[in-house]
Design a protein around this motif. Sequence first.
Motif, PDB file in Angstrom:
ATOM      1  N   SER A  75       0.811  -1.228   0.000  1.00  0.00           N
ATOM      2  CA  SER A  75       0.000   0.000   0.000  1.00  0.00           C
ATOM      3  C   SER A  75       0.836   1.267   0.000  1.00  0.00           C
ATOM      4  O   SER A  75       0.367   2.322  -0.454  1.00  0.00           O
ATOM      5  N   SER A  78       5.108   2.806  -4.553  1.00  0.00           N
ATOM      6  CA  SER A  78       4.638   3.367  -5.823  1.00  0.00           C
ATOM      7  C   SER A  78       4.596   2.299  -6.914  1.00  0.00           C
ATOM      8  O   SER A  78       3.983   2.500  -7.964  1.00  0.00           O
ATOM      9  N   ARG A  79       5.252   1.163  -6.673  1.00  0.00           N
ATOM     10  CA  ARG A  79       5.219   0.066  -7.631  1.00  0.00           C
ATOM     11  C   ARG A  79       3.951  -0.761  -7.427  1.00  0.00           C
ATOM     12  O   ARG A  79       3.615  -1.117  -6.295  1.00  0.00           O
ATOM     13  N   LYS A  80       3.287  -1.074  -8.473  1.00  0.00           N
ATOM     14  CA  LYS A  80       2.054  -1.846  -8.390  1.00  0.00           C
ATOM     15  C   LYS A  80       2.311  -3.293  -8.823  1.00  0.00           C
ATOM     16  O   LYS A  80       2.966  -3.532  -9.836  1.00  0.00           O
TER      17      LYS A  80
END
Length: 270
Positions: A75, A78-80
């Motif tokens: 959460s 910034s990496r998904k």
Amino acid sequence: QPVLYTFPHSVWAAAPHLALGELGLDADPRVVNLIEGANFDPEFVKVNPHATLPTLIHEGKSFTSTVAVINYLVSISSRKIAPETSITTVVHEDKIDPNFAFVASRNDEELAKTTSGFANIFTSTRLGGLKKFAATPEGQVHKGFYDKQIRSISGVRALLNGQTPDEVKQGFFNISTALWESIKSFIFETLPAAITEGPFIGGSRPGIDDLHVGVWLARIAFLSGEQKCDQGVAALEKRFGPVPEKVKVYWAAWIGRDSWVRAYPDNVLH
């Protein structure tokens, strides 16, 4: 940055280390020596009432389970990555518990090997640390918790040292047999079915499920007789027979990643 309570030989504590690498995050590691039972220190029990690893503290919030720690790290990155599916729940079920697999014995021969190995030392030192902390004035606040833990570890110690009735020992053998059968089913059926595009469950790169499954599979490979990551598939096949191709590819993809090298230094399983 987050404070991560961890231990190098903990199966589930390895998962957030994988996550940190995959998500491009850092954390301040605090080692809690499970062998000495340091997780039972009243000061740590204040942090995590379950006295388990991993545990994460960040910005006044505590995360006290592997799932909660991983989800929080995801959460704030910034990496998904691919979200979790039911596989994360399944891999944490008691029926394939990698910690119980550490002592699980299906017959007298396996029990003798377990008793003569590290599991006997591990449970002995942990019980000693537990009793030490339980006897402190600070420990009295958590007396119910300590009493339950002492009964649990003492029961395992009694099994390992031949101090239980035959029916109790046979019950332990039956539970151990069911555990290893369920572990094989996960590796041969559940995991391959969960890998669609591959090589990971999450696709071309690890998703949340993979952070949990990867460390679980590493522990099973270790318990199957190998200590080096590049021998993981050989270990699984020595115990179970030829493993599905998807699992071979999955393992090879994991151990080649930088995050894996950081979580398992020197190519050593645990």
